[in-house]
Design an enzyme around this catalytic site. Structure first.
Site, PDB file in Angstrom:
ATOM      1  N   ASP A  65      24.077 -13.151  16.849  1.00 47.62           N
ATOM      2  CA  ASP A  65      25.116 -13.609  15.930  1.00 47.62           C
ATOM      3  C   ASP A  65      26.411 -12.852  16.221  1.00 47.62           C
ATOM      4  O   ASP A  65      26.406 -11.872  16.967  1.00 47.62           O
ATOM      5  CB  ASP A  65      24.701 -13.441  14.463  1.00 47.62           C
ATOM      6  CG  ASP A  65      24.247 -12.035  14.148  1.00 47.62           C
ATOM      7  OD1 ASP A  65      24.778 -11.071  14.749  1.00 47.62           O
ATOM      8  OD2 ASP A  65      23.368 -11.872  13.285  1.00 47.62           O
TER       9      ASP A  65
ATOM     10  N   ASP B 211      29.514 -10.939  14.454  1.00 49.16           N
ATOM     11  CA  ASP B 211      30.073 -10.368  13.222  1.00 49.16           C
ATOM     12  C   ASP B 211      31.532  -9.999  13.460  1.00 49.16           C
ATOM     13  O   ASP B 211      31.898  -9.546  14.537  1.00 49.16           O
ATOM     14  CB  ASP B 211      29.286  -9.128  12.810  1.00 49.16           C
ATOM     15  CG  ASP B 211      27.816  -9.448  12.589  1.00 49.16           C
ATOM     16  OD1 ASP B 211      27.523 -10.369  11.811  1.00 49.16           O
ATOM     17  OD2 ASP B 211      26.962  -8.794  13.221  1.00 49.16           O
TER      18      ASP B 211
ATOM     19  N   ASP C 121      26.092   2.431  12.063  1.00 47.82           N
ATOM     20  CA  ASP C 121      24.886   3.214  12.336  1.00 47.82           C
ATOM     21  C   ASP C 121      24.873   3.873  13.725  1.00 47.82           C
ATOM     22  O   ASP C 121      24.926   5.091  13.828  1.00 47.82           O
ATOM     23  CB  ASP C 121      23.609   2.390  12.060  1.00 47.82           C
ATOM     24  CG  ASP C 121      23.591   1.015  12.721  1.00 47.82           C
ATOM     25  OD1 ASP C 121      24.550   0.685  13.449  1.00 47.82           O
ATOM     26  OD2 ASP C 121      22.611   0.275  12.516  1.00 47.82           O
TER      27      ASP C 121
HETATM   28  P1  ATP Z   1      21.610  -8.011  15.636  1.00 52.96           P
HETATM   29  O1  ATP Z   1      22.523  -8.936  14.896  1.00 52.96           O
HETATM   30  O2  ATP Z   1      21.481  -8.280  17.080  1.00 52.96           O
HETATM   31  O3  ATP Z   1      20.315  -7.816  14.967  1.00 52.96           O
HETATM   32  P2  ATP Z   1      23.581  -6.064  14.877  1.00 52.96           P
HETATM   33  O4  ATP Z   1      23.841  -4.682  15.399  1.00 52.96           O
HETATM   34  O5  ATP Z   1      24.671  -7.058  14.979  1.00 52.96           O
HETATM   35  O6  ATP Z   1      22.267  -6.546  15.600  1.00 52.96           O
HETATM   36  P3  ATP Z   1      23.666  -6.616  12.079  1.00 52.96           P
HETATM   37  O7  ATP Z   1      22.592  -6.399  11.081  1.00 52.96           O
HETATM   38  O8  ATP Z   1      24.098  -7.994  12.388  1.00 52.96           O
HETATM   39  O9  ATP Z   1      23.130  -5.899  13.399  1.00 52.96           O
HETATM   40  O10 ATP Z   1      24.879  -5.719  11.628  1.00 52.96           O
HETATM   41  C1  ATP Z   1      26.151  -5.794  12.235  1.00 52.96           C
HETATM   42  C2  ATP Z   1      26.752  -4.415  12.374  1.00 52.96           C
HETATM   43  O11 ATP Z   1      26.906  -3.817  11.079  1.00 52.96           O
HETATM   44  C3  ATP Z   1      25.924  -3.414  13.151  1.00 52.96           C
HETATM   45  O12 ATP Z   1      26.113  -3.537  14.526  1.00 52.96           O
HETATM   46  C4  ATP Z   1      26.416  -2.100  12.602  1.00 52.96           C
HETATM   47  O13 ATP Z   1      27.645  -1.747  13.171  1.00 52.96           O
HETATM   48  C5  ATP Z   1      26.650  -2.412  11.147  1.00 52.96           C
HETATM   49  N1  ATP Z   1      25.441  -2.135  10.359  1.00 52.96           N
HETATM   50  C6  ATP Z   1      24.448  -3.002  10.042  1.00 52.96           C
HETATM   51  N2  ATP Z   1      23.487  -2.411   9.324  1.00 52.96           N
HETATM   52  C7  ATP Z   1      23.875  -1.143   9.153  1.00 52.96           C
HETATM   53  C8  ATP Z   1      23.309  -0.025   8.484  1.00 52.96           C
HETATM   54  N3  ATP Z   1      22.136  -0.132   7.854  1.00 52.96           N
HETATM   55  N4  ATP Z   1      24.014   1.142   8.511  1.00 52.96           N
HETATM   56  C9  ATP Z   1      25.198   1.222   9.144  1.00 52.96           C
HETATM   57  N5  ATP Z   1      25.763   0.220   9.790  1.00 52.96           N
HETATM   58  C10 ATP Z   1      25.128  -0.951   9.810  1.00 52.96           C
HETATM   59 MG    MG Z   2      24.672  -8.986  14.203  1.00 52.52          MG
END
Ligand code: ATP
Ligand code: MG
Length: 461
Positions: free
Chosen positions: A67, A69, A149
């Protein structure tokens, strides 16, 4: 909602390392059209707009992002003002969702840190264990970066000049293949949000990154905090872990870190049994291998099948115990299913629409073992037949069901109706079926009857 005052001096605000388009090599063609639309619209309205998180990370790794963001200095209300197809969601994190048909582009406003115990204006809240309950204070991009994170998740692709901004050394870490938490204090970062431990396991398994040693040590120490996470959130995270395409590695890693037991205490206990543990765990491994295969072939997967597999060993154990205590086989199984689900939802919740299917898959096991004649034919039209049959064959692989039975049903499905009638009438299957709960009693028509399941939830497995 407070807008951060850019003039406020803040401790060690990092200067970003800027990677130009030539240096990072991300092509706009690889970015989702709708995400680009949102980025351009924000920029044209005078806001700062960046792609962030997994989208940038995966593009840098040459992978297709799941996805996209977006992070911006526009507040959620300002975002809503720009898009007709926008709704605001979330309490813990207030976010804008811009909708394009079924696709959702998530737009988050830059956030300020939450670690100062200053004038609490109600926008930030921590629990007793140091967990973040609310986090809605807006800030600058620098502040936003350091409260994410992992360094590899804190890279910003700036739509203004197509550069990648790196405040936390994420590009270097990606190059070295290391998953590192941002900031010096691992313990605080994990306490703030224990789900970061599960995210570490998922990203390392899925992307082949090494978890930094200090993060590994922190996870081992704090794994028990999983019990403080809301069960509904764990439901989502568990699905992300086991539907990541690297489920078997995730299971191994969860166990290695002591993260599996606090989420699935009964399953974990079953797997630890010196006599039967290995075989029971093997069934889950077979199921996860199958899930990984399906994900990698882009076939559908259903959370119900996953939970049915994780909790199968506890149900077997609970049913055997009841039967040993003299309960009739069928009610013993019914009760076992109910009690295992009841206990499980206290740590990881399972919404009703899924737990109903979990039960149907389990209930089908006995029916697939017993059905013959017209019943076998009717089972083929059961809405959960396919899932139940897949489940049975995975059990057979793990030595938990008769492989002959799986073969029989495989063949049965492929025949035309006349041949099926012949097969079903022949009663030639599963003579040597080992029953799980001791000797089978005389079959009772009633207990073997139809399951009052629902048809919702789509195709499982
Ligand atoms: P994917 O979408 O591939 O699972 P992602 O890293 O994009 O991985 P998301 O859950 O979509 O994960 O979150 C987007 C972003 O928001 C992350 O890359 C991170 O920067 C931040 N983020 C998400 N969850 C947390 C958390 N629990 N603590 C701190 N930052 C977070
Ligand atoms: Mg994501």
């Amino acid at each position: 909602m407070t807008q951060a005052d850019p003039a406020t001096p803040s401790a060690a605000i990092p200067e970003p390392r800027v990677y130009s388009r030539e240096e990072h090599g991300i092509s706009r063609a690889a970015i989702d059209d709708n995400a680009l639309k949102v980025l351009y619209r924000l920029r044209d309205a005078g806001y700062r707009a960046c792609l962030v998180g997994g989208g940038v990370r995966d593009l840098l790794l040459g992978r297709e992002p799941k996805d996209f963001d977006i992070a911006t200095d526009a507040t959620p209300d300002q975002v809503r003002g720009l898009f007709r197809n926008c709704r605001l969601i979330g309490r813990r994190f207030r976010l804008a969702h811009v909708l394009f048909g079924r696709e959702v582009i998530e737009v988050a406003t830059f956030r300020a840190p939450h670690d100062e115990d200053d004038d609490n204006d109600g926008q930030v809240a921590l629990s007793e264990e140091g967990r973040i309950l609310r986090d809605n204070r807006y800030g600058t991009i620098e502040q936003d970066a350091v409260r994410r994170d992992f360094s590899v998740n804190a890279l910003y692709y700036d739509i203004d000049d197509f550069s990648v901004l790196d405040y936390t050394g994420g590009v270097e870490d990606l190059r070295e293949g290391v998953l590192r938490l941002i900031g010096d204090d691992v313990e605080t970062r994990l306490r703030e949000d224990p789900v970061r431990m599960l995210r570490a396991v998922r990203f390392s398994a899925k992307l082949g990154l090494r978890i930094a040693p200090e993060v590994e040590a922190g996870i081992r120490e704090l794994a028990g905090l999983m019990q403080t996470v809301a069960p509904a959130r764990l439901f989502d995270e568990v699905i992300k872990l086991f539907h990541s395409g690297a489920a078997v590695t995730c299971l191994d890693e969860l166990e290695r870190f002591g993260l599996f037991a606090p989420m699935f205490p009964e399953a974990s206990e079953c797997f630890a049994d010196p006599e039967l543990g290995a075989e029971r765990r093997q069934f889950l491994v077979e199921s996860l291998l199958n899930t990984d295969k399906r994900i990698n072939e882009e076939l559908g997967v259903n959370p119900a099948f996953l939970y049915a597999a994780i909790l199968w060993a506890p149900v077997q154990v609970a049913a055997a115990r009841r039967i040993e205590d003299g309960e009739q086989e069928i009610p013993a199984w019914q009760q076992a299913m109910a009690e295992v689900l009841d206990r499980q939802v206290k740590t990881v919740s399972i919404p009703k629409r899924f737990s109903l299917i979990v039960r149907e898959i389990w209930e089908l096991q006995a029916r697939l073992e017993r059905a013959r004649g017209g019943r076998a034919l009717r089972l083929l039209t059961h809405p959960r037949f396919r899932a139940g049959y897949d489940f049975l064959c995975l059990r057979a692989r793990a030595g938990d069901a008769d492989p002959e039975l799986c073969r029989w049903w495989t063949e049965f499905q492929e025949k035309d109706e006349g041949e099926q009638k012949q097969m079903a009438g022949g009663g030639g299957k599963g003579k040597s079926r080992a029953r799980r709960g001791g000797r089978r009693r005389k079959r009772r028509r009633k207990g073997d009857g139809e399951v009052g399941g629902s048809n919702d939830g789509g195709d499982a497995a």
